[in-house]
Design an enzyme around this catalytic site. Sequence first.
Site: not given
Lengths: 227, 227
Positions: A94-96
């Site tokens: 999700s590369k938040r």
Amino acid sequence: MTFSTKLEAAWSRTGSMLMVGLDPDITRFPAELQHRPHAIFEFCREIVDATAAYACGIKPQIAYFASQAAEEQLQALCDYVREQYPWLPIVLDSKRGDIGSTASHYAAEAFDRYKADAVTVNPYMGFDSVEPYLDWQDRGVIVLCRTSNAGGSDLQFLKMEDGTPLYLHVADLVANKWNRNGQCSLVVGATFTDEVAAVRERVGDMPLLVPGIGAQGEILLQRWLRA
Amino acid sequence: MTFSTKLEAAWSRTGSMLMVGLDPDITRFPAELQHRPHAIFEFCREIVDATAAYACGIKPQIAYFASQAAEEQLQALCDYVREQYPWLPIVLDSKRGDIGSTASHYAAEAFDRYKADAVTVNPYMGFDSVEPYLDWQDRGVIVLCRTSNAGGSDLQFLKMEDGTPLYLHVADLVANKWNRNGQCSLVVGATFTDEVAAVRERVGDMPLLVPGIGAQGEILLQRWLRA
């Protein structure tokens, strides 16, 4: 069991270091599948069933579910993997990246809602944007370092005053400061092989997630995966 | 109507440059509200109704919805704002950052699913991670530059070989290269006032999203909002 021990057990079990990415773009599905109510779930489940024996993990990319309002299918997929292949780590891609209070909610999204074993995160906002994930000490936190896309160089390859490129500075930060519970990993794209070697030299035997082997067309030499 | 023209019209209409952030943490809701089925939507709707006349935009933070599996409430909220306050721009605060094909799906999440007028994005993965949003030429793309949190300095304040800190390099990239359709803005935290001034000096009258005025306790001087 922590993410690290689960990952090592999966390596031993299947003899594989392959992380199977699931980027289910519904517009590219076969026509007969495209309009079924749980098409994304069904498509991913088939891939999981076909690859689990040859993989050390499953990495669903949440954007492909979010664009289709298909979060329930992602939850169902994670449930399915946990039930059928309980030894197989799930990495939520999700590369938040956001500040502390918000990051706590993203951590709850990944680790409580989807019950992922690990999550990918973006380092641009610094330590306090990563810290809330570290509170989940049995989970993995996989920090973007040198990404596999062409534009990755725009920032990551910039040299600092001391000549160190930004991506190596991130590798140092994670290895020496952020990884206080031994739960961190780094994303280093297979499309930049010299950089994979440079990161490996700095971070000891920290696991590296090395994308870019499939659609991005690069070959990965196994020696870069582990020191 | 583009994001820029909608934003300028909202400034004129209300005489306000206040962007109302919605970070609805359900654990901090009044007890009687907490257990209602659409509690997050109701909480946010009340804030929107109370503030719309004094605001130039509404900025829901998606993490607080995602942790509660409440995407439908976010959709309902965006629908409500569009119906009741059609002149009020919606900025989806999601700080997404991923490679091209995946970024296209995040762009569809923001601009098609939630029909946001603008979205916040993370620059760490470079131009091709931002480009898919630019294809939606009537929408705004708000790039993280100098964020308001303490850890923001970990990367953003690093100096490059030529002495320029990373955040100013990002400001230059966005202003001179990425903003080809005139739809980009920058996030520059109010908690670092000197840096707001430094960014303003470089980017002309590009709109700046300046968080950190509320819970983070800083005062913003209006002169920094517009050149």
